[in-house]
Design a protein around this motif. Structure first.
Motif, PDB file in Angstrom:
ATOM      1  N   ALA A  10      31.419  39.123  49.225  1.00  8.09           N
ATOM      2  CA  ALA A  10      32.134  38.758  47.998  1.00  8.09           C
ATOM      3  C   ALA A  10      33.558  39.302  48.024  1.00  8.09           C
ATOM      4  O   ALA A  10      34.424  38.814  47.308  1.00  8.09           O
ATOM      5  CB  ALA A  10      31.389  39.271  46.773  1.00  8.09           C
ATOM      6  N   CYS A  71      46.834  31.659  46.806  1.00  2.82           N
ATOM      7  CA  CYS A  71      45.586  32.437  46.793  1.00  2.82           C
ATOM      8  C   CYS A  71      44.762  32.013  45.573  1.00  2.82           C
ATOM      9  O   CYS A  71      45.233  31.221  44.749  1.00  2.82           O
ATOM     10  CB  CYS A  71      45.848  33.951  46.744  1.00  2.82           C
ATOM     11  SG  CYS A  71      46.804  34.505  45.321  1.00  2.82           S
ATOM     12  N   GLY A  72      43.566  32.551  45.462  1.00  3.70           N
ATOM     13  CA  GLY A  72      42.726  32.248  44.306  1.00  3.70           C
ATOM     14  C   GLY A  72      43.327  32.796  43.021  1.00  3.70           C
ATOM     15  O   GLY A  72      43.279  32.143  41.967  1.00  3.70           O
ATOM     16  N   THR A  73      43.906  33.970  43.107  1.00  2.19           N
ATOM     17  CA  THR A  73      44.520  34.585  41.930  1.00  2.19           C
ATOM     18  C   THR A  73      45.637  33.708  41.375  1.00  2.19           C
ATOM     19  O   THR A  73      45.773  33.532  40.164  1.00  2.19           O
ATOM     20  CB  THR A  73      45.067  35.985  42.303  1.00  2.19           C
ATOM     21  OG1 THR A  73      43.975  36.783  42.779  1.00  2.19           O
ATOM     22  CG2 THR A  73      45.709  36.668  41.114  1.00  2.19           C
ATOM     23  N   HIS A 101      36.718  37.772  36.087  1.00  2.63           N
ATOM     24  CA  HIS A 101      37.511  38.509  37.078  1.00  2.63           C
ATOM     25  C   HIS A 101      38.860  38.870  36.451  1.00  2.63           C
ATOM     26  O   HIS A 101      39.331  38.180  35.551  1.00  2.63           O
ATOM     27  CB  HIS A 101      37.714  37.577  38.279  1.00  2.63           C
ATOM     28  CG  HIS A 101      38.279  38.245  39.481  1.00  2.63           C
ATOM     29  ND1 HIS A 101      39.620  38.446  39.650  1.00  2.63           N
ATOM     30  CD2 HIS A 101      37.674  38.764  40.581  1.00  2.63           C
ATOM     31  CE1 HIS A 101      39.828  39.048  40.812  1.00  2.63           C
ATOM     32  NE2 HIS A 101      38.666  39.255  41.389  1.00  2.63           N
ATOM     33  N   VAL A 179      35.615  31.014  42.573  1.00  3.28           N
ATOM     34  CA  VAL A 179      35.906  31.648  43.854  1.00  3.28           C
ATOM     35  C   VAL A 179      34.644  32.062  44.619  1.00  3.28           C
ATOM     36  O   VAL A 179      34.595  31.943  45.833  1.00  3.28           O
ATOM     37  CB  VAL A 179      36.865  32.842  43.643  1.00  3.28           C
ATOM     38  CG1 VAL A 179      36.969  33.703  44.884  1.00  3.28           C
ATOM     39  CG2 VAL A 179      38.238  32.322  43.243  1.00  3.28           C
ATOM     40  N   SER A 200      39.280  30.150  46.459  1.00  6.12           N
ATOM     41  CA  SER A 200      40.085  30.891  47.423  1.00  6.12           C
ATOM     42  C   SER A 200      39.522  30.725  48.828  1.00  6.12           C
ATOM     43  O   SER A 200      38.310  30.805  49.026  1.00  6.12           O
ATOM     44  CB  SER A 200      40.058  32.379  47.025  1.00  6.12           C
ATOM     45  OG  SER A 200      40.621  33.160  48.050  1.00  6.12           O
ATOM     46  N   HIS A 202      39.455  32.565  51.556  1.00  2.74           N
ATOM     47  CA  HIS A 202      38.802  33.634  52.331  1.00  2.74           C
ATOM     48  C   HIS A 202      37.417  34.015  51.835  1.00  2.74           C
ATOM     49  O   HIS A 202      36.789  34.928  52.365  1.00  2.74           O
ATOM     50  CB  HIS A 202      39.713  34.862  52.459  1.00  2.74           C
ATOM     51  CG  HIS A 202      39.925  35.675  51.219  1.00  2.74           C
ATOM     52  ND1 HIS A 202      39.296  36.887  51.028  1.00  2.74           N
ATOM     53  CD2 HIS A 202      40.697  35.492  50.138  1.00  2.74           C
ATOM     54  CE1 HIS A 202      39.694  37.402  49.872  1.00  2.74           C
ATOM     55  NE2 HIS A 202      40.541  36.579  49.315  1.00  2.74           N
ATOM     56  N   CYS A 326      37.671  44.773  43.920  1.00  2.37           N
ATOM     57  CA  CYS A 326      38.992  44.869  43.292  1.00  2.37           C
ATOM     58  C   CYS A 326      39.138  46.111  42.431  1.00  2.37           C
ATOM     59  O   CYS A 326      40.224  46.629  42.254  1.00  2.37           O
ATOM     60  CB  CYS A 326      39.263  43.666  42.415  1.00  2.37           C
ATOM     61  SG  CYS A 326      38.584  42.179  43.071  1.00  2.37           S
TER      62      CYS A 326
HETATM   63  C1  LIG Z   1      38.085  37.155  45.702  1.00  2.00           C
HETATM   64  C2  LIG Z   1      38.975  38.137  45.226  1.00  2.00           C
HETATM   65  C3  LIG Z   1      40.188  37.757  44.586  1.00  2.00           C
HETATM   66  C4  LIG Z   1      40.612  36.345  44.321  1.00  2.00           C
HETATM   67  O1  LIG Z   1      41.016  35.629  45.444  1.00  2.00           O
HETATM   68  P1  LIG Z   1      42.428  35.827  46.181  1.00  2.00           P
HETATM   69  O2  LIG Z   1      42.577  34.618  47.038  1.00  2.00           O
HETATM   70  O3  LIG Z   1      42.259  37.085  46.971  1.00  2.00           O
HETATM   71  O4  LIG Z   1      43.474  35.939  45.148  1.00  2.00           O
HETATM   72  C5  LIG Z   1      41.025  38.763  44.181  1.00  2.00           C
HETATM   73  N1  LIG Z   1      40.722  40.058  44.371  1.00  2.00           N
HETATM   74  C6  LIG Z   1      39.581  40.444  44.983  1.00  2.00           C
HETATM   75  C7  LIG Z   1      39.291  41.898  45.198  1.00  2.00           C
HETATM   76  C8  LIG Z   1      38.660  39.503  45.400  1.00  2.00           C
HETATM   77  O5  LIG Z   1      37.496  39.913  45.967  1.00  2.00           O
END
Ligand SMILES: *Cc1c(COP(=O)(O)O)cnc(C)c1O
Length: 405
Positions: A10, A71-73, A101, A179, A200, A202, A326
Motif C-alpha cells: 500500500a 502523481c495521485g496526490t 487520505h 489509489v 496513482s 506506483h 504517510c
Molecule cells: C499512495 C500514497 C500517496 C498518493 O499517491 P502519490 O502518487 O504518491 O501522490 C501519497 N502518499 C503516500 C504515503 C502513499 O502511500
C-alpha cells in the motif's frame, strides 16, 4: 538493498519488469516532445494516447475522459479544488469522510480556509460510510462529495455506487480516491457512476511520479496547472512520456487475470489473518474480514508500540508499516483508527501488512513468527501490560478482542 520480505504494497509496489522495459526507450532514443509536429513528436503523442486507452479500458471509460497528472496526490488536489472552484456559484459545501487520505483531507482544509464548508462523515466500526449519513448531510448548496473507494489503512471498501447515487440525487458531483483499489479490484465507472476518480501509477506495478484523473464526459473542472495546451488544455506541462507509457503498461497487465490475482492475494491474506489471530494474544483485525481490499491486513496489538514493532521487523528484513506509510514518524495515532472508535492507546499499537502476488505462505510464516517474538518482548517491558496481567488495571481493553486474549 536486499529486501527480504516486502509486505508494504500500500506504500508502493515493485515496478514490473515489463513496465521498465516499456519505459526505457523513452528516456533514450525516443525522447521527442509530444507537442512537436515532426515524427519524434508524433510518435510520443501516439504512445501517450495508447497509454490513455489502456488506463481507460480498465475502468470502462473512454480515453478522452483520462487526464494524466504528476502523481495521485495531484489528481486528488485537482479534483477537490477544481470542482470547488467550478461549483462556487452554485454553493460552497463539500462532503467527505473522516477516514480519507491526507491528499483529500488537506485539500479540504485548504478549501475551508477559502470560505468553503466541509462536512466530515463518521464511519462504522469497520471503517465504512453509511449512505444514510450522506443523505442527511447533503444540502442544496452541496457541490461535491469525495469518498475513497477503499481505505488505504484498513482496506475497507465503501459502497461507492450508492453514495454516488445519493450525491447525484441532490445535484452534487461525486469524486472517489481510488489509489489503493484501481487495478486491484474490478471498477467500472458505468457501474459506480462517479464523476471523478483519481489513482496513482506506483500502487499497481507502475512508476512513481505519475497518476491520472478520470473526468466524466460533460463534467468540467478548473485547470490546476496553467500554461501550455497539453492534455487538451486540462493539465499544462510537457507530458511525462516514459512514465505515462509505464503506467499504461502496468494498467494493461493488471487487467489480465485481475479476478484470479485478487482471489490468490485474498487467500494469502486470509491465511495471514488466521495465523495472527490464533497465535498472537490481544491482536485485533481492523476493518471487516470480508469487505476489504485483497492484500490488506491491518491489526492492533494491546500494550505494544506499533512504531517500535515496525522498526524491529525492519531489522529482520521485513517491510511493513504502522497504520499508513504517510503518517509514519508523525507520532500521532491514525485518524482512521480513531474514527473507527478505537481508543488512542490501541490505535498506537497498529501494524499494516499489505500483500502482493509475489508474497508466499513461507514468507507469511516467517512474518508471523517474528511478530509473535517482538510482541511478547515489547509487552514484557510494558508496566501497563504487567498490571493487566495481574488483573489490576486495563481490563476494559478486552472488549476490543472478542474471542481472543
Ligand atoms: C499512495 C500514497 C500517496 C498518493 O499517491 P502519490 O502518487 O504518491 O501522490 C501519497 N502518499 C503516500 C504515503 C502513499 O502511500
Amino acid at each position: 538493498m536486499n529486501v527480504q520480505i516486502y509486505m508494504d504494497h500500500a506504500a508502493t509496489t515493485p515496478v514490473r519488469r515489463e513496465v521498465v522495459n516499456a519505459m526505457l526507450p523513452f528516456f533514450t532514443d525516443r525522447f521527442g516532445n509530444p507537442s512537436s509536429p515532426y515524427r519524434e513528436g508524433m510518435e510520443a503523442r501516439q504512445v501517450i494516447d495508447r497509454a490513455r486507452s489502456q488506463v481507460a479500458e480498465v475502468l470502462g471509460a473512454s480515453p478522452e475522459e483520462i487526464t494524466f497528472t504528476g502523481c495521485g496526490t495531484e489528481a486528488d488536489n485537482w479534483a477537490l479544488v477544481g470542482a470547488a472552484e467550478m461549483g462556487r456559484r452554485r454553493g460552497r459545501h463539500i462532503i467527505t469522510s473522516s477516514v480519507e487520505h491526507h491528499a483529500v483531507l488537506n485539500s479540504c482544509r485548504y478549501l475551508e480556509q477559502r470560505g468553503y464548508r466541509v462536512t466530515y462523515l463518521p464511519v462504522s466500526e469497520e471503517g465504512v460510510v453509511f449512505v444514510e449519513d450522506l443523505r442527511r448531510a447533503l444540502r442544496r448548496d452541496t457541490i461535491l462529495v469525495s469518498i475513497m473507494t477503499a481505505n488505504n489503512e484498513v482496506g475497507s471498501i465503501q459502497p461507492i455506487a450508492q453514495l454516488a447515487e445519493a450525491a447525484h440525487e441532490r445535484g452534487a458531483l461525486f469524486h472517489t480516491y481510488s489509489v489503493h483499489a484501481f487495478a486491484h479490484i474490478s471498477l467500472s465507472v458505468e457501474e459506480l457512476q462517479v464523476d471523478l476518480l483519481s489513482a496513482s501509477g506506483h500502487k499497481f506495478g507502475g512508476p512513481k511520479g505519475v497518476g491520472f484523473l478520470y473526468i466524466r464526459d460533460g463534467v468540467s473542472l478548473e485547470p490546476f496547472l496553467h500554461g501550455g495546451g497539453q492534455e487538451s488544455g486540462r493539465r499544462a506541462g510537457t507530458e511525462n512520456v516514459a512514465e505515462i507509457v509505464g503506467m499504461g503498461e502496468a494498467a494493461r497487465l493488471s487487467a489480465i487475470r485481475m479476478e484470479e490475482r485478487a482471489v490468490h492475494v485474498g487467500q494469502l491474506r486470509n491465511y495471514l489473518i488466521r495465523r495472527m489471530r490464533r497465535e498472537i494474544p490481544l491482536c485485533r483485525l481492523n476493518g471487516s474480514q470480508e469487505n476489504r481490499l485483497p492484500g490488506n491486513a491491518s491489526f492492533c496489538f494491546a500494550f505494544v508500540d506499533g512504531s517500535a514493532l515496525v522498526l524491529r521487523l525492519g531489522a529482520d528484513g521485513i517491510c511493513a508499516s504502522g497504520a499508513s506509510a504517510c503518517t509514519a514518524g508523525s507520532g500521532q495515532p491514525s485518524h482512521v483508527l480513531l474514527a473507527m472508535g478505537l481508543p488512542g492507546e490501541l490505535a498506537a499499537g497498529s501494524l499494516r501488512l499489505t500483500l502482493g502476488e509475489e508474497n508466499t505462505r513461507a514468507q507469511i510464516d516467517r512474518v508471523v513468527e517474528r511478530i509473535a517474538v517482538h510482541v511478547a518482548e515489547l509487552r514484557s517491558r510494558s508496566p501497563a501490560y504487567e498490571e493487566f496481567r495481574q488483573g489490576r488495571a486495563h481490563r476494559g481493553i478486552l472488549r476490543y478482542f472478542p474471542g481472543n486474549g
